[in-house]
Scaffold this motif. Structure first.
Motif, PDB file in Angstrom:
ATOM      1  N   GLU A  60       0.832  -1.203   0.000  1.00 49.91           N
ATOM      2  CA  GLU A  60       0.000   0.000   0.000  1.00 49.91           C
ATOM      3  C   GLU A  60       0.865   1.251   0.000  1.00 49.91           C
ATOM      4  O   GLU A  60       0.586   2.231  -0.704  1.00 49.91           O
ATOM      5  CB  GLU A  60      -0.922  -0.005   1.222  1.00 49.91           C
ATOM      6  CG  GLU A  60      -1.827   1.210   1.296  1.00 49.91           C
ATOM      7  CD  GLU A  60      -2.682   1.212   2.548  1.00 49.91           C
ATOM      8  OE1 GLU A  60      -3.361   2.225   2.788  1.00 49.91           O
ATOM      9  OE2 GLU A  60      -2.653   0.211   3.301  1.00 49.91           O
ATOM     10  N   ILE A  61       1.934   1.231   0.809  1.00 49.69           N
ATOM     11  CA  ILE A  61       2.808   2.399   0.898  1.00 49.69           C
ATOM     12  C   ILE A  61       3.563   2.629  -0.415  1.00 49.69           C
ATOM     13  O   ILE A  61       3.677   3.747  -0.908  1.00 49.69           O
ATOM     14  CB  ILE A  61       3.806   2.229   2.061  1.00 49.69           C
ATOM     15  CG1 ILE A  61       3.060   2.221   3.396  1.00 49.69           C
ATOM     16  CG2 ILE A  61       4.859   3.340   2.047  1.00 49.69           C
ATOM     17  CD1 ILE A  61       3.928   1.853   4.576  1.00 49.69           C
ATOM     18  N   LEU A  62       4.056   1.555  -1.013  1.00 49.98           N
ATOM     19  CA  LEU A  62       4.930   1.679  -2.185  1.00 49.98           C
ATOM     20  C   LEU A  62       4.176   1.854  -3.501  1.00 49.98           C
ATOM     21  O   LEU A  62       4.778   2.251  -4.504  1.00 49.98           O
ATOM     22  CB  LEU A  62       5.826   0.439  -2.289  1.00 49.98           C
ATOM     23  CG  LEU A  62       6.827   0.238  -1.142  1.00 49.98           C
ATOM     24  CD1 LEU A  62       7.509  -1.112  -1.274  1.00 49.98           C
ATOM     25  CD2 LEU A  62       7.853   1.365  -1.142  1.00 49.98           C
ATOM     26  N   GLN A  63       2.887   1.568  -3.485  1.00 46.56           N
ATOM     27  CA  GLN A  63       2.118   1.666  -4.724  1.00 46.56           C
ATOM     28  C   GLN A  63       2.183   3.076  -5.317  1.00 46.56           C
ATOM     29  O   GLN A  63       1.962   4.073  -4.626  1.00 46.56           O
ATOM     30  CB  GLN A  63       0.658   1.286  -4.468  1.00 46.56           C
ATOM     31  CG  GLN A  63      -0.196   1.241  -5.731  1.00 46.56           C
ATOM     32  CD  GLN A  63      -1.628   0.866  -5.431  1.00 46.56           C
ATOM     33  OE1 GLN A  63      -2.062   0.905  -4.282  1.00 46.56           O
ATOM     34  NE2 GLN A  63      -2.379   0.503  -6.455  1.00 46.56           N
ATOM     35  N   ASN A  64       2.540   3.153  -6.604  1.00 45.38           N
ATOM     36  CA  ASN A  64       2.581   4.396  -7.380  1.00 45.38           C
ATOM     37  C   ASN A  64       3.698   5.360  -6.961  1.00 45.38           C
ATOM     38  O   ASN A  64       3.700   6.512  -7.385  1.00 45.38           O
ATOM     39  CB  ASN A  64       1.229   5.133  -7.310  1.00 45.38           C
ATOM     40  CG  ASN A  64       0.116   4.337  -7.956  1.00 45.38           C
ATOM     41  OD1 ASN A  64       0.326   3.621  -8.932  1.00 45.38           O
ATOM     42  ND2 ASN A  64      -1.077   4.446  -7.394  1.00 45.38           N
ATOM     43  N   LEU A  65       4.635   4.885  -6.126  1.00 45.24           N
ATOM     44  CA  LEU A  65       5.792   5.721  -5.811  1.00 45.24           C
ATOM     45  C   LEU A  65       6.843   5.574  -6.907  1.00 45.24           C
ATOM     46  O   LEU A  65       6.983   4.514  -7.514  1.00 45.24           O
ATOM     47  CB  LEU A  65       6.405   5.336  -4.457  1.00 45.24           C
ATOM     48  CG  LEU A  65       5.536   5.511  -3.209  1.00 45.24           C
ATOM     49  CD1 LEU A  65       6.368   5.253  -1.960  1.00 45.24           C
ATOM     50  CD2 LEU A  65       4.914   6.895  -3.156  1.00 45.24           C
ATOM     51  N   HIS A  66       7.596   6.626  -7.140  1.00 49.85           N
ATOM     52  CA  HIS A  66       8.626   6.624  -8.178  1.00 49.85           C
ATOM     53  C   HIS A  66       9.995   6.473  -7.518  1.00 49.85           C
ATOM     54  O   HIS A  66      10.359   7.271  -6.659  1.00 49.85           O
ATOM     55  CB  HIS A  66       8.571   7.924  -8.990  1.00 49.85           C
ATOM     56  CG  HIS A  66       7.290   8.124  -9.734  1.00 49.85           C
ATOM     57  ND1 HIS A  66       7.171   7.892 -11.091  1.00 49.85           N
ATOM     58  CD2 HIS A  66       6.068   8.528  -9.313  1.00 49.85           C
ATOM     59  CE1 HIS A  66       5.940   8.158 -11.476  1.00 49.85           C
ATOM     60  NE2 HIS A  66       5.244   8.540 -10.417  1.00 49.85           N
ATOM     61  N   TYR A  67      10.767   5.467  -7.933  1.00 51.50           N
ATOM     62  CA  TYR A  67      12.119   5.268  -7.407  1.00 51.50           C
ATOM     63  C   TYR A  67      12.839   4.270  -8.298  1.00 51.50           C
ATOM     64  O   TYR A  67      12.223   3.534  -9.073  1.00 51.50           O
ATOM     65  CB  TYR A  67      12.076   4.756  -5.959  1.00 51.50           C
ATOM     66  CG  TYR A  67      11.250   3.506  -5.760  1.00 51.50           C
ATOM     67  CD1 TYR A  67      11.808   2.234  -5.913  1.00 51.50           C
ATOM     68  CD2 TYR A  67       9.892   3.584  -5.425  1.00 51.50           C
ATOM     69  CE1 TYR A  67      11.049   1.091  -5.744  1.00 51.50           C
ATOM     70  CE2 TYR A  67       9.124   2.455  -5.246  1.00 51.50           C
ATOM     71  CZ  TYR A  67       9.713   1.204  -5.399  1.00 51.50           C
ATOM     72  OH  TYR A  67       8.954   0.066  -5.227  1.00 51.50           O
ATOM     73  N   GLN A  68      14.178   4.254  -8.178  1.00 56.11           N
ATOM     74  CA  GLN A  68      14.999   3.360  -8.987  1.00 56.11           C
ATOM     75  C   GLN A  68      15.303   2.053  -8.265  1.00 56.11           C
ATOM     76  O   GLN A  68      15.234   0.977  -8.845  1.00 56.11           O
ATOM     77  CB  GLN A  68      16.320   4.060  -9.349  1.00 56.11           C
ATOM     78  CG  GLN A  68      16.131   5.394 -10.076  1.00 56.11           C
ATOM     79  CD  GLN A  68      15.428   5.225 -11.409  1.00 56.11           C
ATOM     80  OE1 GLN A  68      15.713   4.294 -12.167  1.00 56.11           O
ATOM     81  NE2 GLN A  68      14.497   6.127 -11.700  1.00 56.11           N
ATOM     82  N   ASN A  69      15.685   2.150  -6.984  1.00 60.11           N
ATOM     83  CA  ASN A  69      16.033   0.974  -6.189  1.00 60.11           C
ATOM     84  C   ASN A  69      15.366   1.078  -4.829  1.00 60.11           C
ATOM     85  O   ASN A  69      15.180   2.180  -4.295  1.00 60.11           O
ATOM     86  CB  ASN A  69      17.554   0.869  -6.008  1.00 60.11           C
ATOM     87  CG  ASN A  69      18.298   0.770  -7.330  1.00 60.11           C
ATOM     88  OD1 ASN A  69      18.378  -0.292  -7.930  1.00 60.11           O
ATOM     89  ND2 ASN A  69      18.840   1.910  -7.783  1.00 60.11           N
ATOM     90  N   LEU A  70      15.039  -0.090  -4.260  1.00 59.66           N
ATOM     91  CA  LEU A  70      14.310  -0.121  -2.989  1.00 59.66           C
ATOM     92  C   LEU A  70      15.048  -0.961  -1.963  1.00 59.66           C
ATOM     93  O   LEU A  70      15.565  -2.032  -2.269  1.00 59.66           O
ATOM     94  CB  LEU A  70      12.902  -0.692  -3.197  1.00 59.66           C
ATOM     95  CG  LEU A  70      12.077  -0.935  -1.924  1.00 59.66           C
ATOM     96  CD1 LEU A  70      11.695   0.389  -1.273  1.00 59.66           C
ATOM     97  CD2 LEU A  70      10.821  -1.768  -2.235  1.00 59.66           C
TER      98      LEU A  70
END
Length: 663
Positions: A411-421
């Motif tokens: 839920e938190i990561l949905q639709n977030l923009h990033y290269q590496n997690l």
């Protein structure tokens, strides 16, 4: 609606005596995730090939998740007290927990700071400012990785007996008196916030070695007194070390952003990554502070971009020598949470990112971003927009579950923009002090600073003369210089606006101070709301107009000068009495002489109650009244000396009382 009614209707504006801001109920007892007291052993980290890497050699001790005091038995041999410093010899498996303010130097071998930052003997002193509102620093002995990198042991007559096989590391702690240690005398609820001998009561059992620290600005915590110490375990240390290697100075600058719930350790992770890069030699590093509620690298209620040149252990002080003042960009947001003005919050972030790319990235500065703990609901929408603007190379999520596919994480990561997690377990430690108290601490430090890392809490702020500045009215001359207008965020003038309420809106409040040059002022002045019926009042500029033209604008003609307290308004002579750090008032005077005009803007910031009343004078007046049994000759605003009876008087509300009849 009048301005006064609007004040009462705005949830973000609270009473000046209401310490728990932002709707926080500080009396509620909560269960925090991962706050178990179980004594779980923590694996130690492994050796790395990095010379100046923050995490380094393997250590053999395995402290529990919760460290409250030093693993160190003091003696006349391993603890040497000097005039202004203390020398400590550490054996294998030993560590000390620091409380207070000091300067640290490694005299022999190497140490680990917080079980992560590797520091070896060289002629460098590291400043440490460690209040009890945060986890305290831990310094532990460790083995030397490689002496060929330039380790410079310093043997002196005082420490020469510690240069033997029994001792692994030797450190010296030197006094670092900033004046902040007197804050407990100024404001009694902060008595135990920062170390001084006054934190002990007469009823406390004080050990002999604890008494020896009374002459210093710091102490070593030798027994469990309820403190929490900062220990970065293997998951944290290994991840931060890997991120540090990924952010290679020879490559294009990288952006790392830390997100997570409140009290999950975002500030801790941000500073650990920052210090990792700085100790490795990647200086300077840029730091973007996006948490207006509890900022360390910004003024209260502000967002900032700073260039950090030295490691920050403990809390970052206002105007710290670790920060490059020349390359600092800061804006007044006015609230402790983005929820109150989300569009303005995003506008300021865009401006700060633009400044980073224009000023810092071109020099190769990596960027570390600390974010607020509002990550659900509309907070998630803001987070999505922020990541879209920044598009971080590395996103670090602090959470209670390490499974990326856990519903909460998805839920938190949905639709977030990033290269590496990367996902790390959050450090869900709750401070002894509430968020509102920590904000008050930051405000007191800000308004009592004399210069970089120097504060004055010996006298009351009202003992000094205020900074007097004229304000413009409808009758002012065309060449007027001073305060051009006043703005209250989230409030625009309506048809029923009562201009007399401007006094209530301004009096005894904290405001942000902006200076604009003649060109910008010319574009703004016609938007102000004058009133010919009230020619003794300041001119008002609507919030929407201020935000559109001034707030968040990175124009060279607009300068944010920090915060000021409005003490009072003289409507007869048209001037304001204000309190601010003296270096700020000197700059404002100079800029006004060069054609700049002052704009004041108010958000939710309250003046701490300790700043409103001079307790010394108040006690004298009360004593005088008791002795003479007559009316106090000097009136005090907001204070009544009349005795109240229970009936028809003031009752104290009792919360969470469970009576049998209610069960």
């Amino acid at each position: 609606m009048s301005a006064y009614a609007a004040l009462k209707d705005t949830s973000s504006i609270a009473s000046i005596f209401h310490e728990a801001e932002d709707g926080e109920d500080t009396d509620i007892v909560r269960y925090e995730l991962n706050s178990s007291d179980e004594e779980a052993e923590i694996p130690t980290i492994v050796d790395t090939n990095s010379i100046r890497a923050s995490s380094a050699p393997k250590v053999s001790y395995k402290p529990s998740n919760s460290i409250s005091h030093s693993r160190f038995i003091p003696s006349s041999e391993n603890l040497i007290f000097g005039e202004d410093e203390v020398i400590i010899g550490l054996k294998v498996n030993e560590f000390v927990v620091l409380n207070g303010q000091c300067e640290l130097n490694v005299q022999r071998g190497a140490v680990l700071m917080n079980n992560h930052h590797y520091m070896f003997a060289e002629p460098i002193y590291y400043k440490i400012f460690a209040p009890a509102s945060q986890s305290l620093p831990v310094i532990s002995s460790t083995q030397v990785l490689d002496r060929s990198i330039g380790i410079q042991d310093t043997m002196t007559p005082e420490n020469s007996h510690l240069f033997n096989s029994d001792y692994k590391s030797v450190i010296v702690l030197r006094n670092f008196h900033t004046g902040a240690e007197n804050i407990g005398e100024y404001y009694s609820p902060f008595k135990r916030l920062l170390y001084s001998k006054l934190i002990f009561d007469e009823s406390d059992e004080i050990g002999d070695y604890e008494k020896l620290f009374f002459r210093y600005s710091f102490e070593i915590i030798l027994r469990d007194r309820g403190f929490n110490a900062l220990y970065l375990d293997r998951p944290w240390s290994a991840t931060i070390e890997r991120l540090g290697h990924s952010m290679n100075k020879q490559q294009l600058p990288k952006v790392i952003m830390i997100i997570g719930n409140k009290n999950s350790g975002k500030s801790t992770a941000s500073k650990a990554i920052l210090n990792t890069l700085l100790l490795r030699g990647d200086s300077p590093v840029s730091y973007l502070e996006l948490d207006p509620g509890q900022p360390e690298f910004s003024y209260p209620y502000s967002l900032s971009l700073r260039e950090i040149t030295k490691p920050v252990f403990g809390m970052c002080l206002p105007s710290s020598s670790s920060c490059s003042i020349e390359n600092t960009v800061e804006h007044y947001f006015g609230f402790s949470s983005p929820i109150h003005e989300p569009k303005q919050y995003i506008r300021i972030i865009k401006s700060l990112i633009k400044s980073y790319r224009k000023l810092h990235a071109l020099k190769g500065n990596h960027l570390v971003i600390n974010t607020p703990g509002w990550i659900r609901g509309y907070g998630k929408e803001i987070l999505m927009e922020v990541t879209q603007i920044v598009n971080p190379d590395f996103l670090l999520l602090l959470t209670s579950s390490l499974d990326k596919d856990h519903p909460d994480n998805l839920e938190i990561l949905q639709n977030l923009h990033y290269q590496n997690l990367d996902i790390l377990p959050g450090i869900f430690n709750t401070s002894k002090y509430s968020p509102s108290q920590i904000r008050n601490f930051s405000k007191l430090l800000y308004f009592h600073q004399l210069e970089a890392e120097k504060f004055d809490f010996n006298g009351h702020i009202l003992d000094s003369s205020p900074f007097r500045i004229s304000y413009e009215t409808v009758n002012s001359v065309e060449t007027f210089t001073g305060v051009s207008s006043f703005t209250m965020l989230n409030f625009d003038v309506g048809k029923d606006f009562n201009y007399e309420d401007i006094v209530l809106m301004m009096d005894s409040t904290i405001v942000g101070v902006y200076l604009v040059d003649a060109e910008v002022h010319h574009t703004i002045k016609n938007y102000r709301h004058p009133s010919t019926l009230h020619n003794t009042l300041p001119l008002y500029l609507n919030s929407s107009q201020f935000v559109a033209i001034v707030g968040g604008n990175d124009s060279q003609g607009i300068l944010y000068m920090g915060l000021s307290m409005i003490h009072s308004i003289n409507r007869t002579l048209n001037y304001l009495n204000m309190y601010m750090p003296c270096q700020n008032s000197d700059k404002i005077k100079s800029l006004i002489e060069h054609g700049y005009t002052v704009y004041l803007v108010r958000g939710e910031g309250e003046i701490p109650s300790s700043e409103i009343l001079n307790s010394t004078l108040l006690i004298k007046q009360i004593s005088s009244q008791s002795a003479k049994s007559n009316i106090i000759p000097v009136p005090y605003p907001y204070v009544s000396f009349e005795k109240k009876s229970r009936i028809g008087g003031i009752w104290k509300i009792r919360r969470n009382v469970k009576r049998r009849a209610y069960q």
